[in-house]
Design an enzyme around this catalytic site. Structure first.
Site, short mmCIF file in Angstrom:
data_model
loop_
_atom_site.label_atom_id
_atom_site.label_comp_id
_atom_site.label_asym_id
_atom_site.label_seq_id
_atom_site.Cartn_x
_atom_site.Cartn_y
_atom_site.Cartn_z
CD GLU A 1 -1.20 -2.34 2.75
OE1 GLU A 1 -0.09 -2.34 2.95
OE2 GLU A 1 -1.76 -3.18 2.29
CG ASP B 1 25.94 27.60 -23.71
OD1 ASP B 1 25.65 26.91 -24.81
OD2 ASP B 1 24.69 27.82 -23.53
CG ASP C 1 23.29 31.38 -22.39
OD1 ASP C 1 23.04 30.63 -23.98
OD2 ASP C 1 24.49 31.11 -22.70
CD GLU D 1 4.52 -8.40 6.03
OE1 GLU D 1 4.30 -7.64 6.15
OE2 GLU D 1 3.66 -8.93 4.45
P1 ATP Z 1 29.87 30.15 -25.50
O1 ATP Z 1 29.37 29.23 -25.35
O2 ATP Z 1 31.13 30.70 -24.85
O3 ATP Z 1 28.64 30.54 -24.09
P2 ATP Z 1 28.39 31.22 -27.58
O4 ATP Z 1 28.08 29.68 -28.03
O5 ATP Z 1 27.05 31.84 -26.48
O6 ATP Z 1 29.18 31.50 -26.84
P3 ATP Z 1 27.83 33.40 -28.72
O7 ATP Z 1 27.13 34.63 -28.15
O8 ATP Z 1 27.03 33.23 -30.27
O9 ATP Z 1 28.72 32.35 -28.84
O10 ATP Z 1 29.37 34.13 -29.64
C1 ATP Z 1 29.54 33.71 -30.84
C2 ATP Z 1 30.22 35.04 -31.27
O11 ATP Z 1 29.97 35.93 -31.92
C3 ATP Z 1 31.43 35.44 -30.01
O12 ATP Z 1 32.90 34.75 -30.70
C4 ATP Z 1 32.06 36.35 -30.45
O13 ATP Z 1 33.06 36.67 -31.35
C5 ATP Z 1 30.30 36.49 -31.14
N1 ATP Z 1 29.86 37.84 -30.13
C6 ATP Z 1 29.09 37.51 -28.96
N2 ATP Z 1 28.75 38.27 -28.22
C7 ATP Z 1 28.71 39.77 -29.04
C8 ATP Z 1 27.76 40.66 -29.05
N3 ATP Z 1 27.67 41.20 -28.40
N4 ATP Z 1 28.27 41.99 -30.25
C9 ATP Z 1 28.94 40.96 -31.42
N5 ATP Z 1 29.16 40.00 -31.04
C10 ATP Z 1 29.30 39.59 -30.59
#
Ligand code: ATP
Length: 942
Positions: free
Chosen positions: A309, A351, A662, A731
């Protein structure tokens, strides 16, 4: 007064002029109509409005009423069967001649079981619901708001009509609002309309009509999937469209996990077997000359006693304990399903930024005109220096102007009593952009001054597929300037010239190679590299295509993002546990590899590095073959779509995949994976919604901790299943033995069995469900997904332990009966010897269960290595069981209820010795398993 909704809920707002529906107004008229300002509300006005309109919250979800919840507990299969059994027993009591008080006791006891069970089930569900609610509340729901002209991050519940909010891709819309500025905005209105396609939104006025269809309004409960925007709130809380159609709790179904289903099906099978055994006993005993009603009642009693139960309730408690423990380790589980899936995780796709690293970006190098310029200082405090600032000013100006982040000085938000993380400089928005602002400040640039000189007129937001972001600025009457920043490879493809020491040169092959070499050098140091470029535009305001082409490259910046200190250990633990870790990042391969080496994801000389481009070139078969090769794997320069593809490919191979994410466009991968893990601190609302687990601290170490706990939850469930099912054998066997030996009475009565099942056994089972993880839980390979909970090994153990217990209590019973020298047929229920014998059987089971609980604590390790005293709850629970048994043996009211008799000290000694024997036998079995031999049979429990 202004009407804000033509279809749904209406809300009156403070307004200077009565006016038309909000969607028909031009953007600047919206402010007047809502008595708001482009600088946002003042703090005082916001407080007054908050007092007037209340918090921006929906009324608590309408729960099922407590009564209905409780009534629901009586409708499950077990409860119905037991209630029928109880009714029949009452009837039998009525028909009995003479009436046996024992029958009445049984009828009451069975009804009592149902009530007790319903109580436990109800309390459990109630507390689980509460836990889920309080856990959800731990994920902050904040939004960016303009107040007193400043951008601030506030809890969404603080919004009032008239507030100006800033939205970006991935944000959940916190209230109903009218767009006043929109850059390429599209939203997913699924929560409101059920349509999951993204729809474009604008800040322009639209004709009057249903507000839900207005293309310039956004609504609470929907998500921004692309672009960025400013909007003025016009309805909050219950007055929103979402509030109007809010029908929650009733539609929320509580899903059962596969594990719960397995246990429920096992419980049903055991109940079926109990029914069959009860029927068989009836069939055997009746022809042997036993009275009909008594035989019937006896068989019914045995049947009821054998039904497990309390099992489903114990299982839920143990899962709930797992959830709570995970929350303490910063892993918030939204569905129980994740708890068990975590235990069998074989691949984690993670990531880089924020999960493996601290996401505390600091620009440490700038490169312009072929020269490297080191940047000093750490963190977000704009304190430090850039070598030769004039040579990198254009590069850093472009980077700063093309950013949305804001730097918050320590004093702006917190006093000395604030938590440590609020005391230093902080970034509001993207940390990569924050680091660029800091570097610009170190080069002597003031963003406010720069922006005043070149006001931004348009933005094409960053997205992780383009890996670029651009902004368009006015150029003091000379047309426009566009600034673009992003991943060097992507940007380089759009540049035709390069700024070389103040001179613009064509970007020939040689210069291109120089840029790539500089990029590789920075990346191989583990730095995140961004390039920045610009172009002047003399004609009309450029569209995205024009804004991002024929650019002049200004240079590169390299930023350091130190690994989280706790990650190396967690990575090592996962490796020992046979879990493959695959880094999936948008970053450059060299950056990724350098970071992967630092945290221990890569240790060998040549990891397999797969870029997004290569992934595109691979068909599914080729991808499957690639993933089949064991070894260190890095996925770089990939987009969220690639992530989704990798997750599916791993799943095709039968792997159990956890994936982190994210961004808003990580949602498909998060949903598709076995365990979608979203970032609680830095992630978007959309990602958190899609995931089954949210990491409050974003750290990879929390995933490893959750896996460890997930594995231990499964082990614990197995422990208490073995514990509970083995004593069922103890039992049943004496009852069968007595029947076949021709003994006219039962060696243990149904009420006694119920006292064990619902008295002495419940707490130890719960304590087993709460066992801390075994020390070697992460030293074993992941559990196979196909492994059944009731594997051959588990069934074998149940039979082994139950068999020993059964042998012991049966022997004790017959030994006691025989020692009296009275023939079987002369025994009546009231004989002292008989009463002592059945007390011995009950006490025998209780005492042996005490030792059994200790025995099942480990699968292979000696329990003495874990420490007999290391789970004090278990000892206390076992002690309680024995005390209860002693009360049943010695207290007169209980004696008459259970037909028991006082046991002598020597009886207890015999029982204890026999319990200890069980422990010794189990230790011997474990020793046998641990033998360092290759001959161990396959499939044994680990
Ligand atoms: P991680 O695994 O490090 O989190 P990610 O997959 O989130 O990386 P992204 O944020 O997509 O990576 O960034 C990929 C690329 O884009 C970076 O290597 C950088 O060169 C460029 N990047 C990141 N943030 C910006 C931004 N705010 N403006 C312009 N280019 C960016």
């Amino acid at each position: 007064m202004v009407t804000t909704a033509t279809g749904g809920a209406e809300q009156t707002l403070p307004s200077r002029t009565p006016g038309p529906p909000v969607q028909t107004l031009a953007a600047r008229e919206v402010f007047t109509a809502l008595d708001a300002s482009a600088r946002g509300l003042t703090s005082a006005d916001a407080a007054a409005r908050r007092a007037r309109f209340g918090p921006n919250e929906l009324p608590p979800a309408r729960r099922r009423s407590l009564w209905r919840e409780l009534a629901g507990q009586f409708t499950d299969l077990f409860a119905v069967v037991l209630l029928i059994a109880s009714a029949i027993t009452f009837l039998a009591y009525g028909l009995q001649e003479p009436r046996e008080v024992g029958t009445l006791q049984l009828a009451v006891a069975i009804a009592g079981v149902v009530v007790l069970n319903a109580g436990i089930g109800f309390a459990q569900e109630y507390s689980a619901e509460r836990t889920a609610e309080s856990l959800q509340a731990m994920v902050p729901h904040t939004c960016r708001v303009l107040r007193d002209g400043e951008r601030q991050e506030l809890p969404a519940r603080d919004l009032s009509p008239g507030d100006v909010i800033v939205l970006e891709a991935g944000d959940a819309v916190p209230a109903d609002c009218r767009l006043v500025e929109a850059h390429e905005v599209s939203v997913n209105n699924a929560a409101l309309t059920g349509e999951s396609d993204a729809v474009a939104r604008t800040a322009d006025p639209v004709p009057a009509g249903p507000v839900l269809e207005a293309r310039n309004c956004l609504f609470m409960g929907t998500d921004v999937v692309a672009g960025s925007a400013k909007a003025v709130v016009f309805a909050t809380g219950a007055a929103t469209e979402f509030g109007g159609i809010f029908r929650l709790a009733s539609s929320a179904t509580r899903q059962k996990t596969p594990l719960q289903l397995q246990v429920a099906s096992m419980a049903r099978r055991v109940a079926g077997a109990a029914l069959a055994i009860g029927a068989a006993l009836f069939a055997v005993r009746l022809p042997a000359g036993q009275p009909f009603v008594e035989t019937f009642v006896f068989s019914l009693g045995v049947m009821v006693a054998l039904v497990p139960e309390g099992l489903p309730a114990t299982l839920s408690v143990s899962l709930a304990i797992g959830v709570r423990r995970m929350a303490r380790r910063h892993a918030l589980v939204k569905q129980l399903l994740a708890v068990e899936a975590l235990g069998s995780t074989t691949v984690v796709c993670t990531d880089k930024t924020g999960t493996l690293t601290q996401a505390e970006m600091t620009v440490v190098q700038a490169w312009a005109g072929g020269v490297r310029h080191p940047v000093s200082g750490v963190g977000y405090a704009p304190e430090g220096e850039v070598a030769d600032p004039p040579l990198v000013r254009d590069l850093l100006r472009a980077s700063a102007l093309c950013s949305n982040a804001r730097l918050l000085p320590p004093s702006a938000d917190a006093g000395t009593s604030a938590p440590a993380e609020f005391r230093g400089w902080r970034v509001l928005g993207d940390t990569t952009e924050g680091a660029l602002l800091v570097a610009a400040a170190k080069a002597g640039l003031d963003r406010a001054v720069e922006e005043a000189a070149a006001p931004r007129v348009a933005e094409y937001p960053f997205d992780s597929v383009r890996k670029l972001m651009s902004t368009v600025h006015g150029d003091a009457g000379r047309g426009y300037r566009t600034y673009v920043k992003g991943a060097p490879q992507e940007l380089l493809a759009r540049c035709t010239t390069i700024d070389w020491g103040g001179e613009r040169r064509p970007l020939n092959e040689g210069l291109r190679a120089a840029v790539i070499a500089a990029n590789d050098e920075l990346a191989s140091q583990g730095l995140r590299v961004l390039a920045a470029a610009w172009r002047p535009v003399s004609g009309p305001r450029p569209a995205q295509e024009e804004a991002e082409s024929e650019l002049t490259l200004l240079g590169l910046v390299g930023m350091l993002d130190p690994p989280r200190p706790e990650v190396s250990d967690a990575v090592a633990a996962c490796r020992r546990a046979g879990i493959r870790i695959v880094m999936v990042t948008g970053d450059h391969p060299l950056t990724a590899e350098a970071v992967a080496r630092r945290v221990g994801i890569v240790t060998g000389p040549a990891p397999t590095v797969v870029t997004g481009d290569r992934l595109d070139a691979l068909d599914d078969d080729a991808l499957d073959r690639l993933l089949a090769v064991p070894g260190e794997l890095l996925m770089c320069r990939v987009s969220p779509e690639h992530k989704m593809r990798v997750v599916s490919a791993f799943q095709r191979r039968g792997e159990v995949v956890a994936v982190t994410g994210d961004g808003a466009n990580d949602a498909p991968a998060l949903k598709h994976a076995d365990i979608g893990v979203a970032m609680g601190a830095s992630g978007t609302d959309v990602a958190r919604e899609a995931a089954v687990m949210v990491l409050l601290d974003d750290s990879f170490a929390s995933i490893a901790a959750a896996v460890r706990l997930g594995r231990s939850v499964y082990q614990n469930i197995r422990k208490f299943l073995i514990y509970l099912f083995s004593h069922n054998i103890a039992e049943l066997v004496p009852i069968l033995a007595a029947t076949f030996a021709g003994f006219p009475l039962v060696p243990i009565s149904a009420v006694q069995i119920l006292a064990i099942d619902l008295g002495s056994d419940v707490l130890p089972a719960l304590a087993l469900g709460a066992e801390p993880p075994e020390s070697d839980v992460m030293d074993r390979p992941p559990r196979s997904r196909r492994e059944r909970l009731f594997s051959t090994a588990v069934m074998g153990r149940i039979l082994f332990l139950g068999g020993i217990q059964a042998l012991g209590v049966t022997a004790v019973f017959f030994w006691h009966i025989h020692a009296s020298g009275v023939p079987y047929s002369d025994f009546t229920k009231h004989d002292l010897v008989y009463r002592e014998a059945i007390t011995m059987v009950q006490a025998g089971i209780v005492v042996s269960q005490f030792f059994n609980a200790l025995a099942v604590r480990t699968d292979r390790q000696s329990v003495f290595r874990v420490g007999l005293l290391s789970n004090p709850w278990l000892l206390a629970a076992g002690g309680f069981g024995i005390a209860l048994m002693a009360a049943i043996s010695y207290l007169p009211p209980l004696q008459s209820l259970f037909n028991t008799a006082p046991l002598a000290a020597s009886d207890w000694a015999v029982l204890a010795a026999f319990g200890a024997l069980l422990l010794v036998a189990e230790e011997a079995r474990k020793w046998w398993l641990r033998r360092p031999r290759a001959t161990r049979p396959k499939g044994e429990a680990r």
